[in-house]
Design an enzyme around this catalytic site. Structure first.
Site, PDB file in Angstrom:
ATOM      1  N   LYS A 175       0.850  -1.191   0.000  1.00  0.00           N
ATOM      2  CA  LYS A 175       0.000   0.000   0.000  1.00  0.00           C
ATOM      3  C   LYS A 175       0.884   1.239   0.000  1.00  0.00           C
ATOM      4  CE  LYS A 175       0.320   1.520   4.574  1.00  0.00           C
ATOM      5  NZ  LYS A 175       1.748   1.918   4.500  1.00  0.00           N
ATOM      6  N   PRO A 178       9.960  -4.848  -0.359  1.00  0.00           N
ATOM      7  CA  PRO A 178      11.067  -4.566   0.570  1.00  0.00           C
ATOM      8  C   PRO A 178      10.575  -4.251   1.976  1.00  0.00           C
ATOM      9  CG  PRO A 178      11.290  -3.295  -1.461  1.00  0.00           C
ATOM     10  CD  PRO A 178       9.924  -3.897  -1.483  1.00  0.00           C
ATOM     11  N   MET A 179      11.405  -4.600   2.959  1.00  0.00           N
ATOM     12  CA  MET A 179      11.110  -4.291   4.352  1.00  0.00           C
ATOM     13  C   MET A 179      11.643  -2.903   4.698  1.00  0.00           C
ATOM     14  SD  MET A 179      11.213  -7.623   3.795  1.00  0.00           S
ATOM     15  CE  MET A 179      12.964  -7.979   3.743  1.00  0.00           C
ATOM     16  N   LEU A 212       5.760   0.322   2.993  1.00  0.00           N
ATOM     17  CA  LEU A 212       4.795  -0.220   2.035  1.00  0.00           C
ATOM     18  C   LEU A 212       3.830  -1.221   2.670  1.00  0.00           C
ATOM     19  CD1 LEU A 212       7.374  -0.703  -0.837  1.00  0.00           C
ATOM     20  CD2 LEU A 212       5.437   0.888  -0.896  1.00  0.00           C
ATOM     21  N   GLY A 213       4.026  -1.551   3.928  1.00  0.00           N
ATOM     22  CA  GLY A 213       3.094  -2.440   4.630  1.00  0.00           C
ATOM     23  C   GLY A 213       3.185  -3.892   4.226  1.00  0.00           C
ATOM     24  N   SER A 220       2.636  -6.441   7.105  1.00  0.00           N
ATOM     25  CA  SER A 220       1.242  -6.380   7.556  1.00  0.00           C
ATOM     26  C   SER A 220       0.317  -7.069   6.558  1.00  0.00           C
ATOM     27  CB  SER A 220       0.814  -4.924   7.727  1.00  0.00           C
ATOM     28  OG  SER A 220       1.571  -4.290   8.734  1.00  0.00           O
ATOM     29  N   ASP A 245      -1.397  -1.557  10.957  1.00  0.00           N
ATOM     30  CA  ASP A 245      -2.074  -1.396   9.669  1.00  0.00           C
ATOM     31  C   ASP A 245      -2.465  -2.719   9.028  1.00  0.00           C
ATOM     32  OD1 ASP A 245       0.471  -2.187   9.056  1.00  0.00           O
ATOM     33  OD2 ASP A 245       0.902  -0.566   7.658  1.00  0.00           O
TER      34      ASP A 245
END
Length: 269
Positions: free
Chosen positions: A8, A90-91, A95-96, A99, A132
């Site tokens: 997201k 990517p962590m 960008l969630g 989650s 989120d």
């Protein structure tokens, strides 16, 4: 059963207050994009969790996918499964992705074992996993408030826009990002901000994390300015960083390139 947990972006992000529980209240518009991991869950003789793709730091036993399984297993006595996650998003990018993996685990298990949980039930489970996570249950544009887990629907059509997301290979932890922020209320309600024309967003829609993090990581404002120079209608950091995205009306320029160690995703909204 196979599914594809998506990322997201945040259209504006305002940190509005420090909460007594140590978290922060925020105001943002969450918007799904089609940059995806791959997640497969099948029944198995014993519980197993494997990963491929991007390396995920930390103990695999603490992965949110496993936590999601154990959360439902406790209430529904689920049999063991093999969870395989192929990590693409990517962590530490805002960008969630983690989650989304957790929420999609809940969604897949609900279908696989015919638990008949409604969306609101799944959201309540997801809220126990991360701030989120619940967004990815219904995966529709929303105005998010409180910890990022209270939603109001928003009518926002970005059909015809191309989103270019640039991850400059910088991992920014949530603790680092929030430790540098001074909470304040936005000057205008999020609903009113995002309902303005996309070309106006450059002047009215902000991400509070840009101010403290851009001086620390000069690559970030450079990416943002490059997206604007290439014709983006709007460009911003997403989440608490470090990914920067640009929204282009129609196609993005074919000659828009970034250094080889950057990760770039492009797709229609």
């Amino acid at each position: 059963m196979l599914d594809f947990p998506n990322a997201k972006i945040n259209l504006g992000l305002y940190v509005t207050a420090k909460r007594p529980d140590g978290f922060h209240n925020l105001a943002s518009c969450f918007f799904p994009v089609k940059w995806c991991d791959a997640l497969e869950i099948v029944t198995a003789p014993e519980l197993a969790f494997t990963m491929t793709g991007l390396p995920v730091p930390g103990d695999p036993e603490t992965n949110l996918c496993l936590k999601a399984f154990k959360l439902l297993q406790k209430d529904y006595n689920l049999p063991p499964v093999h969870i395989h996650l192929h990590k693409v998003i990517p962590m530490g990018a805002g960008l969630g992705g983690g989650s989304s993996d957790a929420a999609f685990t809940l969604r897949i298990l609900n279908k696989l074992f015919e638990l008949n949980l409604k969306a609101l039930d799944l959201e309540n489970y997801a809220r126990q996993l991360g701030s989120d996570c619940a967004f990815f249950v219904q995966n529709k544009p929303v105005i998010a408030s409180e910890r990022g887990d209270v939603f109001r629907p928003v009518l926002l059509d970005l059909t015809g826009y191309t989103c270019v997301v640039v991850y400059p290979n910088i991992h920014i932890t949530t603790a680092e990002a929030y430790g540098s922020i001074t909470p304040k209320e936005p000057s205008c309600a999020m609903d009113l901000l995002v309902k303005q024309d996309v070309h106006v967003w450059k002047n009215v829609l902000k991400n509070d994390f840009e101010k403290p993090l851009f001086p620390k990581y000069p690559e970030l404002p450079q990416v943002k300015e490059k997206l604007y120079a290439a014709g983006a209608s709007y460009a911003s950091m997403t989440g608490s960083g470090s990914a920067i995205y640009g929204l282009f009306k129609g196609e993005a320029p074919a000659d828009l390139v970034f250094p080889h160690h950057y990760v770039v995703w492009k797709g229609l909204l």
